[in-house]
Structure formats: structure tokens, C-alpha cells
Design a protein around this motif. Structure first.
Motif, PDB file in Angstrom:
ATOM      1  N   ASP A 291       0.811  -1.219   0.000  1.00 32.87           N
ATOM      2  CA  ASP A 291       0.000   0.000   0.000  1.00 32.87           C
ATOM      3  C   ASP A 291       0.843   1.267   0.000  1.00 32.87           C
ATOM      4  O   ASP A 291       0.376   2.333   0.383  1.00 32.87           O
ATOM      5  CB  ASP A 291      -0.944   0.004   1.196  1.00 32.87           C
ATOM      6  N   TRP A 294      -0.560   4.200  -2.231  1.00 31.04           N
ATOM      7  CA  TRP A 294      -1.679   4.933  -1.636  1.00 31.04           C
ATOM      8  C   TRP A 294      -1.188   5.872  -0.533  1.00 31.04           C
ATOM      9  O   TRP A 294      -1.643   7.019  -0.424  1.00 31.04           O
ATOM     10  CB  TRP A 294      -2.699   3.942  -1.087  1.00 31.04           C
ATOM     11  N   LYS A 295      -0.249   5.424   0.272  1.00 35.52           N
ATOM     12  CA  LYS A 295       0.268   6.267   1.348  1.00 35.52           C
ATOM     13  C   LYS A 295       0.929   7.520   0.800  1.00 35.52           C
ATOM     14  O   LYS A 295       0.720   8.628   1.318  1.00 35.52           O
ATOM     15  CB  LYS A 295       1.263   5.475   2.197  1.00 35.52           C
ATOM     16  N   VAL A 298      -1.679   9.986  -0.438  1.00 38.27           N
ATOM     17  CA  VAL A 298      -2.392  10.641   0.663  1.00 38.27           C
ATOM     18  C   VAL A 298      -1.552  11.762   1.250  1.00 38.27           C
ATOM     19  O   VAL A 298      -2.036  12.869   1.510  1.00 38.27           O
ATOM     20  CB  VAL A 298      -2.763   9.602   1.740  1.00 38.27           C
ATOM     21  N   ALA A 441      -2.146  -2.487  -6.985  1.00 37.79           N
ATOM     22  CA  ALA A 441      -2.269  -1.281  -6.174  1.00 37.79           C
ATOM     23  C   ALA A 441      -3.381  -0.376  -6.686  1.00 37.79           C
ATOM     24  O   ALA A 441      -4.122   0.229  -5.898  1.00 37.79           O
ATOM     25  CB  ALA A 441      -0.936  -0.532  -6.164  1.00 37.79           C
ATOM     26  N   TYR A 442      -3.530  -0.290  -7.998  1.00 38.34           N
ATOM     27  CA  TYR A 442      -4.569   0.556  -8.573  1.00 38.34           C
ATOM     28  C   TYR A 442      -5.957  -0.003  -8.269  1.00 38.34           C
ATOM     29  O   TYR A 442      -6.888   0.752  -7.957  1.00 38.34           O
ATOM     30  CB  TYR A 442      -4.359   0.667 -10.082  1.00 38.34           C
ATOM     31  N   SER A 444      -6.722  -1.843  -5.648  1.00 40.65           N
ATOM     32  CA  SER A 444      -6.952  -1.590  -4.228  1.00 40.65           C
ATOM     33  C   SER A 444      -7.317  -0.128  -3.989  1.00 40.65           C
ATOM     34  O   SER A 444      -8.208   0.182  -3.182  1.00 40.65           O
ATOM     35  CB  SER A 444      -5.699  -1.962  -3.427  1.00 40.65           C
ATOM     36  N   LEU A 445      -6.646   0.777  -4.699  1.00 37.65           N
ATOM     37  CA  LEU A 445      -6.939   2.202  -4.539  1.00 37.65           C
ATOM     38  C   LEU A 445      -8.351   2.531  -4.997  1.00 37.65           C
ATOM     39  O   LEU A 445      -9.067   3.309  -4.355  1.00 37.65           O
ATOM     40  CB  LEU A 445      -5.912   3.013  -5.320  1.00 37.65           C
ATOM     41  N   ARG A 448     -10.782   1.459  -2.333  1.00 34.95           N
ATOM     42  CA  ARG A 448     -10.791   2.418  -1.221  1.00 34.95           C
ATOM     43  C   ARG A 448     -11.607   3.661  -1.591  1.00 34.95           C
ATOM     44  O   ARG A 448     -12.419   4.154  -0.796  1.00 34.95           O
ATOM     45  CB  ARG A 448      -9.364   2.844  -0.875  1.00 34.95           C
ATOM     46  N   GLU A 449     -11.370   4.168  -2.791  1.00 32.39           N
ATOM     47  CA  GLU A 449     -12.044   5.385  -3.211  1.00 32.39           C
ATOM     48  C   GLU A 449     -13.541   5.176  -3.400  1.00 32.39           C
ATOM     49  O   GLU A 449     -14.332   6.103  -3.231  1.00 32.39           O
ATOM     50  CB  GLU A 449     -11.424   5.892  -4.514  1.00 32.39           C
ATOM     51  N   LEU A 455      -9.253  10.763  -2.499  1.00 39.14           N
ATOM     52  CA  LEU A 455      -8.285  11.156  -3.517  1.00 39.14           C
ATOM     53  C   LEU A 455      -8.949  11.575  -4.829  1.00 39.14           C
ATOM     54  O   LEU A 455      -8.493  12.512  -5.490  1.00 39.14           O
ATOM     55  CB  LEU A 455      -7.314  10.002  -3.791  1.00 39.14           C
TER      56      LEU A 455
END
Length: 754
Positions: A291, A294-295, A298, A441-442, A444-445, A448-449, A455
């Protein structure tokens, strides 16, 4: 005579650049990618040549249009615009010719019309207020404070330490640090002032005296003059109808005021001089955590306050998780939509009068009666406050006052729309394996969004890819003979290079240049920013690469031999590969040998898939084969093929009976599909490897299902719609306008040229 020689030299360089696009350059393999860089460096050394370069490039563009050499147009146009942005001053006649040519591109198909419209819009603004493009680029890339243009950009370079050698990583870190060391906010503000003056006043600008005056000023005064210049340029460029003379008069007045306090000198004007274009803000990251992307995003959107210690930040980042990421939709099992509540349900924990401005009149007495003593007030971490932010809420950790307004009878105000003031440019260095991690990662992002938007309304996310292949002894592999070669590891780069010749010339050549430069001994001029070839090429790529190529992300659900083991869900971007797995039990091993003797090597599989046909009609097929393995490739071998299609190759074992006995031969069985299910009928497990990365290998697999990965926001919206339309089978409302599949966009210079 000297000007004629300079013009002939530049024309020769441009023609050589065009021959490189055709592959006819004699030194294509060793010098590819250097021609464009050396051309722009020649302009930096002598800024007066910029007008000559623009004039030659315009002529070549017009010649390419007349001769129908369309593959020359976009490379020449990018080279011209980059020259125009960096040029100290360009005549109105040349700007008009470039503007007229960009308007002609609107009659051509994509990507010509798209790029032509974008550049025509920029040139229209540049003609009214010269220097606007340079000013906006420096302000956004350096994150300079400016109310008229509050945009910020940052380049994040991600490299996988397991895929690249330590020497390459150290060289990249050294280059990025050297690029940032020679620039400061004060220097960048001076660059903006100098360039704006010279662009508007031309040779009438006393650049030498201006630089000397700015050098003697304190930083606060430099910032004051910087703000005046930005307001003058932005007001002229934003209005569009402002007279060019008014803009020149404004800057002439600022120019006169700046030099009024300096001692008068009789030194003659030195003509056009170079104002450097600073390197963008670049940070280099070794991708060690899942992650981590994403960190970093942010923290880019909301940087930590000065009171936060780095150690506390690291701990907050490690401990923070969003617990209510969506686990519903078509791609997930459970259905749960809940909003995180900050109300404990205890009466004395209700907000106080200071926190609740619309509280009733008796709040003071209630507050005194329920006042706590001896408690410890915990300061929320930055990430906790960001997780609780809702769109339209600007206070950290604050609640939107909608409920309070409704309770007091006041209609809620419309939330102010958020602007995407931040642009994160993610540059991936490596091969197809790091793109597989990016797809993870994309995905997962996006999940989250979808659950808690933070974001998306604030950040413009751009992806770039630079192929780098370097063998490393500690690179993991399932087996030695299955380790892919260099060509197989760069299938995405090969596709982008075939689709975009300018990407092939400038970016794909770095695949072997970066490892070569990393092993070279440091030169005496290594500290000079002008000699940082890799950094300059990355900056050019992210500045001019504006056309995305969208790749389909595929979802895979993996079932294991052990019924107690939960199925695994993952995504892949480039390839899925299966291979037989030896049994560990002696009894199973002996049974396998007998079975192999009778039916040949491999295992029996049942394959159910939907065949891809030209008419787009779904055709479901089933087949049973004996196979030693299969490969699903999501990247087509030709740019004309559809990207949203899996090319599956099944190695089928065919038994052949002879008079002398029985033999077996391997046959490649090929099919095209988007949805496929594979199962071992013998209950014999096999291995699955995703995106050629042996670290993403699943063992003891008994079956798998592959389909295009759904866009999480589409799944969420469709699920909510279905709650109110239980009998509705088709997409209704906004759902039918949303993208159904998750696409990963990677920017190139031209996209896919038709």
C-alpha cells in the motif's frame, strides 16, 4: 553566413530525427533517444536559435501534412511545443503559423485531433500572454504558492528493488537528488519573473540588470514581485480578449519598477538569454510495501503539519487501515454498505456547545452537568482525520453539519465542489512484473475510493512506464527453465513502442541505457544538472506524454485443493501462466506414473469459455483436454488487435497410436476469450503464476476463473440501484454511463495511432 550554418545544422538534426522514426538511421541501436535530447540541449546553450528551430519544425510539419507522412506529425509537434515553452521569445508570426497548423489537425482522426485541440488551446493563450505556458509549468511542478494558479504537481518514481540491481537504484537516487539540489523556491520565482519579462518585452528586456536586482533582494521582496508578475500574466491569459498591448504595458511597468531602485548603468542590452526550465519535483521510492503508493498519494494531497514528527508519521502510516473498504459488488461475496459512525451512543459523549453551534439553549447547563475531568485528549493522526473526510468537508476530522442544520430547520448549503489542484505523475521503472504490482495497487486504490472518496475529487492521477530490464542473481523464479527472457518481460513496452513511434525512440531505448549508465564511472561533470540525461528524459516524458493507452485489468479467482482453504482473489495485467505440480504423496506419485504411461504427461482439464467473435455475440463453449500447462496473454502481439481480449494458448497432449506402440505430441490449442473457467478433473493440483512474477505464484490450485476486473464504483452503484429495482436486469440510471471494467491508463506521446 554564420546564421546559415546554424540553420543548416539544425535542419540536418531534424531530418536525422525523422529518419530515426523510419528506422533508417545508421546508428539506430546505440544513439536512439539521444537525437531529441541533443537538439534541445543545443537550444539551451544558445537561446537565440529557438526561433530558427521553431521555423524549421513548422516547415517540416507542413511538408509532412502535404506528403501524408502522418507518423512525423506528432513527434515534430511535441518537439516544437517543448521548444516553444522553453524559448525566451517567439515572434507572433511563428506562433500564428503553429496555431493555424494545430487547427488543421482537428479534421484528422484521433489522436491527431486530440493533440491538435490541446495545443491550439495553449497557443491561443500563449499568443495573448507570452510566457504563460512556462510560468504555469514552473508554478505547478515546483508547488509555488500562487492564488491565480494554485495547481501542484509531483513526480513519483517507483522501482522494485527485487527486479532492479542496487547499482541502478543508487544511480537513479543520485540523479534525482542532483536535479533537486540546484533549485530552490526563490530561484524558481526568479526564473518565472525573468522569463515573463523577456517573453513579453523581447530584446527590450534588460535581463542582466533584472537578474542582478533580483539577486540582491530579500526573499520576501522577490516573492512580492513574483506574485505581481503571476497576476499580470494570468489575468491576461485567462481573459482571452485582453489586448496584447495591455499585457506588454503591464509587464513594462513592472520591469521599470524593478529596475528603478538599481543604479543606472550604460551597459548595452545583451539580447535574448536563456532562462532555465527547472527540473520538476521528483521523489524516488523503492516499492517495498503493497500500500505504499496509496500512502504517498495521501501525504501528497495533505502534507503533514510541522508539528508532526517523522517517527509518529511512520507509525501512523503503518497502523492506519480503512476497515470498511467495500467487500460487496459482483466481484465480492458479502454485501455491506455502512457509514463509519463517530457517535459512541453514550449521552455524555454528545458534542459540546462549542462543537455544535446549533445546539439548544440549555446546552450550557447540560455541558456543565456532564463535564468530564481527568481525561486525556488524544490528537488524531493525519491519516485518521483524512479517512473521516467526506467530499466537501475541508476541516480536518470535522463532521459535515448537515444533520445539525436539518435539526434546527435550516436548509443545508450545497457543498462546495472540490477542484483537482494536485497532479501525481507515477513513473514505473522495471518490466511487466512491476506493472502487475501497479495493477494490484490501482485496484486496491479504486476500492478504497469507492467506499470512502478522498483522492478522486482532489487528485489527477497519471501513470507512466519506462522499461528497465537488468538481471539480478537474487531474482526469484519458480523454476530455472520457466524464467522469462528480456523480450518476454517487456511485452507492454513493445506494444506501446509499436503503437507510438515517438515512445519507441525516446522511452524504449532507456531499457538498456539506464543499466549501462548505472555501471559507468562517475564523470567530473556529474554534479551538473544539464548532464543528467535520465532525469531530463523523464521530465520530457511526463510533460509531453498526455495520451493514455488503457489496458484491461483481469480478475482471477483461485480455488485450492484443500476444501478448508478459502479461495484467493487477485488481478493481473499482462499474463497468467499455469504449470503442472508434482504430488507429494507416494501413493499419488505411483498412480500418477501409471496414468502418465497410459494417457501421456499433463493433467486432464475442463475448459469453459466465451468465445470472442467479430459480431460481439457471446458464444459459450466447453472442451476437455489433457494439458501440461496454459498461458493467458492480455497484451496483443499487434497494435491493431483488441486490448480487451485474452489470447489463451493451451499446450494439449495428443496421443498417437502406432504399430510399434504409443507416442504423444504437444499441440498448441489457441483461443480468444474474455471469460474462462478451468478445472482439473483428476483433482490433481497445479501452479498459477501471475504477471510473470514468481512472487505471485499460487500452489495446490484445483480450478480458476478469469474475467475482466469490474470497476468497483460501477459495482457499488449497480448494487445500490438493484436494491430499488429488484426485478430490473439491465443497467438503469447513471449505471449505464459508468465504465464497467477496470482499465489501467499508461501515458504515451501519441496513444494508439490508427
Amino acid at each position: 553566413m554564420e546564421s546559415t550554418e546554424v540553420e543548416s545544422d539544425i535542419l540536418r538534426r531534424v531530418r536525422t530525427l525523422l529518419r530515426e522514426l523510419d528506422g533508417h538511421h545508421p546508428a539506430c541501436q546505440c544513439d536512439r533517444g539521444m537525437l531529441r535530447w541533443t537538439l534541445h540541449k543545443k537550444i539551451d546553450q544558445n537561446p537565440s536559435n529557438s526561433s530558427v528551430v521553431v521555423r524549421i519544425l513548422v516547415k517540416e510539419l507542413e511538408r509532412a501534412e502535404r506528403g501524408d507522412f502522418r507518423h512525423y506529425i506528432i513527434p515534430l509537434l511535441h518537439t516544437l511545443m517543448y521548444t516553444l515553452i522553453k524559448a525566451p521569445c517567439i515572434s507572433d508570426e511563428l506562433c500564428d503559423r503553429v496555431y493555424d497548423f494545430c487547427k488543421k489537425l482537428l479534421t484528422l482522426p484521433k489522436p491527431f485531433c486530440t493533440i491538435g485541440l490541446d495545443y491550439a488551446t495553449r497557443l491561443k493563450m500563449e499568443r495573448t500572454a507570452p510566457g504563460t505556458l512556462y510560468q504555469r509549468m514552473v508554478i505547478s511542478e515546483q508547488s509555488l504558492k500562487s492564488d491565480p494558479y494554485p495547481y501542484q504537481e509531483k513526480i513519483f518514481i517507483f522501482a522494485d528493488p527485487e527486479l532492479l540491481s542496487e547499482a541502478i537504484c543508487n544511480a537513479l537516487v543520485t540523479d534525482t537528488e542532483a536535479a533537486q539540489a540546484s533549485q530552490s523556491p526563490r530561484a524558481c520565482m526568479c526564473y518565472v519573473i525573468s522569463h515573463a519579462m523577456q517573453a513579453a518585452l523581447g530584446e527590450g528586456c534588460d535581463l542582466g540588470g533584472l537578474k542582478g536586482r533580483l539577486q540582491d533582494m530579500p526573499t520576501s521582496e522577490v516573492e512580492r514581485w513574483f506574485q505581481q508578475v503571476v497576476v499580470a500574466v494570468e489575468s491576461a491569459g485567462g481573459e482571452g480578449t485582453t489586448d496584447r498591448g495591455q499585457h506588454t504595458a503591464r509587464l513594462q511597468e513592472i520591469h521599470r519598477a524593478l529596475l528603478s531602485s538599481s543604479p543606472a548603468g550604460n551597459a548595452p542590452l545583451q539580447g535574448l538569454q536563456d532562462t532555465p526550465l527547472p527540473n520538476p519535483n521528483i521523489s524516488f521510492h523503492l516499492w517495498t510495501e503493497d500500500d505504499q503508493l496509496w500512502k504517498e498519494l495521501v501525504l501528497f494531497i495533505r502534507p503533514l503539519s510541522q508539528s508532526c514528527e517523522p517517527d509518529c508519521l511512520s507509525q501512523d502510516l503503518d497502523n492506519f487501515e480503512i476497515q470498511d473498504i467495500i467487500s460487496d459488488c459482483d466481484c465480492c461475496e458479502q454485501t455491506r454498505f455502512s457509514v463509519l459512525s463517530t457517535d459512541s451512543g453514550i449521552e455524555r459523549d454528545l458534542p459540546t456547545a462549542a462543537e455544535e453551534p446549533f445546539a439548544p439553549c440549555s446546552a450550557d447547563t447540560e455541558h456543565s452537568r456532564l463535564h468530564r475531568k481527568g481525561g486525556i485528549k488524544k490528537k488524531p493522526s493525519p491519516l485518521e482525520s483524512m479517512a473521516l473526510l467526506q467530499p466537501g468537508c475541508h476541516s480536518p476530522g470535522g463532521k459535515p453539519p448537515v444533520k445539525l442544520q436539518r435539526r434546527s430547520g435550516i436548509p443545508p448549503d450545497a457543498a462546495a465542489p472540490l477542484q483537482r489542484l494536485h497532479t501525481a505523475r507515477i513513473v514505473l521503472l522495471g518490466d511487466d512484473r512491476i506493472l502487475g504490482r501497479l495493477a494490484q495497487a490501482y485496484h486496491s486504490l479504486r476500492k478504497r475510493e469507492t467506499r470512502r472518496v478522498f483522492l478522486t475529487p482532489r487528485l489527477n492521477l497519471q501513470f507512466y512506464y519506462i522499461p528497465v530490464v537488468a538481471g539480478q542473481p537474487n531474482t526469484l523464479a519458480v523454476e530455472d527453465h520457466t524464467a522469462p527472457g528480456h523480450e518476454e518481460l517487456c511485452e507492454v513496452a513493445g506494444y506501446l513502442g509499436r503503437a507510438d513511434p515517438w515512445y519507441e525512440s525516446n522511452i524504449n531505448t532507456l531499457c538498456h541505457v539506464i543499466p549501462k549508465l548505472a555501471t559507468m564511472p562517475p564523470s567530473p561533470s556529474k554534479h551538473l544538472v544539464t548532464d543528467l540525461f535520465i532525469t531530463d528524459v523523464i521530465a520530457y516524458y511526463v510533460r509531453m506524454g498526455i495520451q493514455p493507452v488503457c489496458f484491461q485489468v483481469y480478475a482471477v479467482k483461485i480455488f485450492f485443493n484443500d476444501p478448508a482453504q478459502e479461495p484467493a482473489e487477485d488481478v493481473f495485467l499482462t499474463e497468467l501462466c499455469t504449470q503442472g505440480q508434482d504430488s507429494t504423496s507416494h501413493r499419488e506419485l505411483s498412480m500418477t506414473k501409471k496414468k502418465t504411461t497410459l494417457d501421456g504427461p499433463g493433467i486432464d482439464l475442463t475448459v469453459a469459455y466465451k468465445k470472442v467473435v467479430v459480431s460481439n455475440r457471446e458464444k459459450e463453449l466447453d472442451m476437455s483436454v489433457r494439458s501440461t500447462g496454459l498461458v493467458m496473454k492480455a497484451i496483443p502481439s499487434e497494435e491493431a488487435e483488441d486490448l480487451a481480449c485474452l489470447n489463451v494458448t493451451i499446450t494439449e497432449i495428443v496421443r498417437i497410436n502406432h504399430l510399434s506402440g504409443r507416442s504423444f505430441s504437444a499441440v498448441a490449442n489457441r483461443l480468444k476469450t474474455q471469460n474462462i473457467k478451468i478445472r482439473s478433473t483428476e483433482q490433481r493440483p497445479f501452479m498459477v503464476c501471475l504477471d510473470k512474477d514468481s512472487r505471485r505464484t499460487y500452489r495446490n490450485v484445483i480450478s480458476l476463473e478469469v474475467s475482466p476486473c469490474p470497476e468497483p464504483s460501477y459495482c457499488l452503484q449497480k448494487t445500490r440501484t438493484m436494491k430499488f429495482n429488484l426485478h430490473q436486469t439491465e443497467d438503469v440510471g447513471l449505471v449505464k454511463y459508468m465504465p464497467k471494467s477496470l482499465l489501467l491508463p499508461i501515458n504515451t506521446f501519441a496513444g494508439v495511432m490508427q
